[in-house]
Design a protein around this motif. Structure first.
Motif, PDB file in Angstrom:
ATOM      1  N   VAL A  52       6.507  -2.920  -2.184  1.00 24.40           N
ATOM      2  CA  VAL A  52       7.942  -3.117  -1.975  1.00 24.40           C
ATOM      3  C   VAL A  52       8.497  -3.944  -3.126  1.00 24.40           C
ATOM      4  O   VAL A  52       7.982  -5.033  -3.408  1.00 24.40           O
ATOM      5  N   PRO A  53       9.529  -3.459  -3.833  1.00 24.87           N
ATOM      6  CA  PRO A  53      10.111  -4.239  -4.920  1.00 24.87           C
ATOM      7  C   PRO A  53      10.989  -5.357  -4.366  1.00 24.87           C
ATOM      8  O   PRO A  53      11.941  -5.103  -3.626  1.00 24.87           O
ATOM      9  N   LEU A  54      10.667  -6.585  -4.699  1.00 28.24           N
ATOM     10  CA  LEU A  54      11.426  -7.742  -4.223  1.00 28.24           C
ATOM     11  C   LEU A  54      11.727  -8.664  -5.397  1.00 28.24           C
ATOM     12  O   LEU A  54      10.831  -9.063  -6.129  1.00 28.24           O
ATOM     13  N   GLY A  55      12.980  -9.010  -5.563  1.00 28.93           N
ATOM     14  CA  GLY A  55      13.384  -9.850  -6.677  1.00 28.93           C
ATOM     15  C   GLY A  55      14.653  -9.303  -7.300  1.00 28.93           C
ATOM     16  O   GLY A  55      15.168  -8.258  -6.889  1.00 28.93           O
ATOM     17  N   ASN A  56      15.151  -9.983  -8.306  1.00 32.07           N
ATOM     18  CA  ASN A  56      16.409  -9.584  -8.924  1.00 32.07           C
ATOM     19  C   ASN A  56      16.347  -8.176  -9.514  1.00 32.07           C
ATOM     20  O   ASN A  56      17.352  -7.474  -9.565  1.00 32.07           O
ATOM     21  N   PHE A  57      15.161  -7.747  -9.947  1.00 31.06           N
ATOM     22  CA  PHE A  57      15.042  -6.435 -10.578  1.00 31.06           C
ATOM     23  C   PHE A  57      15.250  -5.290  -9.602  1.00 31.06           C
ATOM     24  O   PHE A  57      15.592  -4.168 -10.014  1.00 31.06           O
ATOM     25  N   ALA A  58      15.044  -5.540  -8.316  1.00 33.01           N
ATOM     26  CA  ALA A  58      15.096  -4.471  -7.320  1.00 33.01           C
ATOM     27  C   ALA A  58      16.453  -3.772  -7.305  1.00 33.01           C
ATOM     28  O   ALA A  58      16.535  -2.559  -7.114  1.00 33.01           O
ATOM     29  N   SER A  59      17.519  -4.532  -7.530  1.00 36.85           N
ATOM     30  CA  SER A  59      18.855  -3.948  -7.505  1.00 36.85           C
ATOM     31  C   SER A  59      19.110  -3.037  -8.698  1.00 36.85           C
ATOM     32  O   SER A  59      20.067  -2.262  -8.704  1.00 36.85           O
ATOM     33  N   LYS A  60      18.252  -3.113  -9.717  1.00 36.86           N
ATOM     34  CA  LYS A  60      18.430  -2.310 -10.929  1.00 36.86           C
ATOM     35  C   LYS A  60      17.636  -1.008 -10.894  1.00 36.86           C
ATOM     36  O   LYS A  60      17.789  -0.165 -11.793  1.00 36.86           O
TER      37      LYS A  60
ATOM     38  N   ASN B 152      -9.779  10.674   3.075  1.00 40.10           N
ATOM     39  CA  ASN B 152     -10.397  11.023   4.359  1.00 40.10           C
ATOM     40  C   ASN B 152     -10.738  12.506   4.436  1.00 40.10           C
ATOM     41  O   ASN B 152     -10.632  13.134   5.494  1.00 40.10           O
ATOM     42  N   GLY B 153     -11.146  13.061   3.301  1.00 34.15           N
ATOM     43  CA  GLY B 153     -11.531  14.475   3.284  1.00 34.15           C
ATOM     44  C   GLY B 153     -10.396  15.421   3.598  1.00 34.15           C
ATOM     45  O   GLY B 153     -10.635  16.578   3.967  1.00 34.15           O
ATOM     46  N   GLY B 154      -9.167  14.956   3.442  1.00 34.57           N
ATOM     47  CA  GLY B 154      -8.010  15.793   3.733  1.00 34.57           C
ATOM     48  C   GLY B 154      -7.680  15.912   5.204  1.00 34.57           C
ATOM     49  O   GLY B 154      -6.768  16.655   5.581  1.00 34.57           O
ATOM     50  N   GLN B 155      -8.413  15.177   6.048  1.00 34.01           N
ATOM     51  CA  GLN B 155      -8.186  15.238   7.493  1.00 34.01           C
ATOM     52  C   GLN B 155      -7.120  14.230   7.923  1.00 34.01           C
ATOM     53  O   GLN B 155      -7.091  13.096   7.446  1.00 34.01           O
ATOM     54  N   ALA B 156      -6.266  14.636   8.834  1.00 35.41           N
ATOM     55  CA  ALA B 156      -5.216  13.754   9.336  1.00 35.41           C
ATOM     56  C   ALA B 156      -5.834  12.621  10.155  1.00 35.41           C
ATOM     57  O   ALA B 156      -6.826  12.812  10.868  1.00 35.41           O
ATOM     58  N   GLU B 157      -5.255  11.445  10.037  1.00 32.20           N
ATOM     59  CA  GLU B 157      -5.701  10.290  10.804  1.00 32.20           C
ATOM     60  C   GLU B 157      -4.585   9.247  10.820  1.00 32.20           C
ATOM     61  O   GLU B 157      -3.562   9.385  10.142  1.00 32.20           O
ATOM     62  N   TRP B 158      -4.791   8.177  11.588  1.00 28.41           N
ATOM     63  CA  TRP B 158      -3.888   7.036  11.569  1.00 28.41           C
ATOM     64  C   TRP B 158      -4.227   6.138  10.383  1.00 28.41           C
ATOM     65  O   TRP B 158      -5.395   5.980  10.029  1.00 28.41           O
ATOM     66  N   TRP B 159      -3.183   5.550   9.787  1.00 26.99           N
ATOM     67  CA  TRP B 159      -3.329   4.662   8.631  1.00 26.99           C
ATOM     68  C   TRP B 159      -2.671   3.328   8.931  1.00 26.99           C
ATOM     69  O   TRP B 159      -1.509   3.269   9.350  1.00 26.99           O
ATOM     70  N   ASP B 160      -3.413   2.259   8.695  1.00 30.15           N
ATOM     71  CA  ASP B 160      -2.982   0.886   8.951  1.00 30.15           C
ATOM     72  C   ASP B 160      -2.127   0.387   7.780  1.00 30.15           C
ATOM     73  O   ASP B 160      -2.618   0.253   6.668  1.00 30.15           O
ATOM     74  N   VAL B 161      -0.848   0.119   8.035  1.00 29.78           N
ATOM     75  CA  VAL B 161       0.084  -0.240   6.961  1.00 29.78           C
ATOM     76  C   VAL B 161      -0.045  -1.713   6.572  1.00 29.78           C
ATOM     77  O   VAL B 161       0.049  -2.608   7.414  1.00 29.78           O
ATOM     78  N   LYS B 162      -0.257  -1.946   5.282  1.00 31.81           N
ATOM     79  CA  LYS B 162      -0.290  -3.282   4.695  1.00 31.81           C
ATOM     80  C   LYS B 162       0.777  -3.343   3.596  1.00 31.81           C
ATOM     81  O   LYS B 162       0.905  -2.409   2.807  1.00 31.81           O
ATOM     82  N   VAL B 163       1.506  -4.434   3.540  1.00 31.16           N
ATOM     83  CA  VAL B 163       2.601  -4.580   2.581  1.00 31.16           C
ATOM     84  C   VAL B 163       2.136  -5.369   1.360  1.00 31.16           C
ATOM     85  O   VAL B 163       1.423  -6.365   1.486  1.00 31.16           O
ATOM     86  N   VAL B 164       2.552  -4.915   0.187  1.00 32.39           N
ATOM     87  CA  VAL B 164       2.319  -5.657  -1.060  1.00 32.39           C
ATOM     88  C   VAL B 164       3.682  -5.851  -1.730  1.00 32.39           C
ATOM     89  O   VAL B 164       4.397  -4.873  -2.006  1.00 32.39           O
TER      90      VAL B 164
ATOM     91  N   ILE C 271      -3.147  -8.144  -7.439  1.00 34.51           N
ATOM     92  CA  ILE C 271      -3.071  -9.069  -6.304  1.00 34.51           C
ATOM     93  C   ILE C 271      -3.998 -10.254  -6.544  1.00 34.51           C
ATOM     94  O   ILE C 271      -3.613 -11.414  -6.349  1.00 34.51           O
ATOM     95  N   LYS C 272      -5.214  -9.960  -6.976  1.00 37.71           N
ATOM     96  CA  LYS C 272      -6.183 -11.015  -7.249  1.00 37.71           C
ATOM     97  C   LYS C 272      -5.685 -11.955  -8.340  1.00 37.71           C
ATOM     98  O   LYS C 272      -5.911 -13.170  -8.293  1.00 37.71           O
ATOM     99  N   ALA C 273      -4.989 -11.399  -9.333  1.00 42.09           N
ATOM    100  CA  ALA C 273      -4.446 -12.190 -10.438  1.00 42.09           C
ATOM    101  C   ALA C 273      -3.118 -12.854 -10.062  1.00 42.09           C
ATOM    102  O   ALA C 273      -2.491 -13.495 -10.912  1.00 42.09           O
ATOM    103  N   LYS C 274      -2.692 -12.676  -8.826  1.00 41.53           N
ATOM    104  CA  LYS C 274      -1.449 -13.260  -8.296  1.00 41.53           C
ATOM    105  C   LYS C 274      -0.212 -12.730  -9.017  1.00 41.53           C
ATOM    106  O   LYS C 274       0.803 -13.409  -9.122  1.00 41.53           O
ATOM    107  N   LYS C 275      -0.302 -11.479  -9.464  1.00 40.92           N
ATOM    108  CA  LYS C 275       0.848 -10.818 -10.059  1.00 40.92           C
ATOM    109  C   LYS C 275       1.584  -9.957  -9.033  1.00 40.92           C
ATOM    110  O   LYS C 275       2.667  -9.445  -9.309  1.00 40.92           O
ATOM    111  N   ALA C 276       0.970  -9.781  -7.884  1.00 36.54           N
ATOM    112  CA  ALA C 276       1.581  -9.126  -6.731  1.00 36.54           C
ATOM    113  C   ALA C 276       1.086  -9.874  -5.497  1.00 36.54           C
ATOM    114  O   ALA C 276       0.043 -10.541  -5.555  1.00 36.54           O
ATOM    115  N   VAL C 277       1.820  -9.758  -4.404  1.00 41.52           N
ATOM    116  CA  VAL C 277       1.526 -10.568  -3.219  1.00 41.52           C
ATOM    117  C   VAL C 277       1.145  -9.675  -2.043  1.00 41.52           C
ATOM    118  O   VAL C 277       1.896  -8.790  -1.641  1.00 41.52           O
ATOM    119  N   GLY C 278      -0.024  -9.924  -1.480  1.00 40.11           N
ATOM    120  CA  GLY C 278      -0.458  -9.139  -0.344  1.00 40.11           C
ATOM    121  C   GLY C 278      -1.973  -9.169  -0.220  1.00 40.11           C
ATOM    122  O   GLY C 278      -2.636  -9.942  -0.909  1.00 40.11           O
TER     123      GLY C 278
END
Length: 231
Positions: free
Chosen positions: A103-111, A175-187, A211-218
């Motif tokens: 998700v884009p968050l910050g002043n740049f998002a409006s651009k 998942n081999g192209g098979q439909a399944e449920w996916w657990d949503v995580k936000v970054v 994320i590990k380098a703290k350049k994205a959050v999640g």
């Protein structure tokens, strides 16, 4: 909520506040202006459609056949029953894989061009919830200008029924192209340069490094699951 998750939520909240300060706005969603999936609590309407996702350096197609699932044992004030910042208690299935949404968050998002994201802000993608409760972030947002002058009640009310923000998708398996449920995580991504780099690499391995380098959050937990096949 763990210390790590709590810290991530605080940074995400700061990003949301920056977006609002830039003029995008935090506004509650009325049921009269929300897509049908915003007013079905816990389980969306089953619809058929497709979006794209980044996977292993390229894009793949998602084919949706079931409406979203949000664990209603998790407290939520959103019309959809979905909550960010709190993990699920009762998943819809025994087996599932993670879906990371950036998700884009910050002043740049409006651009960013309005339709530049796979799921643009203000246009709810197929089988996604129309709203989500962000009120778990209220205490942090309230400490950030210009919201320090707002009442807790007013800010909480605005966050309780927030329109689902624009985002991109990342997966770690098909998942081999098979439909399944996916657990949503936000970054959360808070700079234009980082947003472009993440999309250019088109892989969760790169996103995880950022994320590990703290350049994205999640990743930030939700009680939301989506159902689709990836090919």
């Amino acid at each position: 909520m763990s210390f790590i998750t709590s810290n991530r939520v605080r940074v995400l909240a700061a990003g949301i506040a920056a977006v609002t300060a830039a003029g995008i706005g935090i506004a509650s969603a009325s049921t009269s202006s929300t897509p049908s999936n915003g007013i079905h609590v816990g389980k969306g309407v089953d619809e058929f459609g497709m979006t794209k996702s980044f996977y292993d350096g390229h894009t793949v197609n998602f084919t949706y056949t079931k409406g979203f699932y949000c664990d209603t044992s998790v407290k939520s004030a959103a019309s959809s029953g979905c909550e960010a910042g709190v993990n699920y208690n009762k998943p819809p299935a025994k087996d599932f894989d993670p879906l990371y949404i950036t998700v884009p968050l910050g002043n740049f998002a409006s651009k960013l061009p309005g339709m530049s994201m796979e799921c643009p802000a203000g246009l709810i993608c197929v089988d996604h919830p129309g709203t989500i409760d962000l009120s778990a972030l209220e205490s942090t947002i309230h400490t950030i200008a210009p919201y320090s002058a707002d009442s807790n009640a007013a800010l909480t009310a605005a966050l309780k029924n927030f329109m689902t923000p624009g985002h991109e998708h990342f997966i770690t398996t098909t998942n081999g192209g098979q439909a399944e449920w996916w657990d949503v995580k936000v970054v959360a991504v808070t700079s234009l340069a980082e947003w472009k780099a993440i999309n250019k690499h088109a892989s969760y391995s790169f996103l995880a490094n950022q994320i590990k380098a703290k350049k994205a959050v999640g990743p930030i937990d939700t009680n939301l699951f989506l159902y689709f096949a990836a090919k």
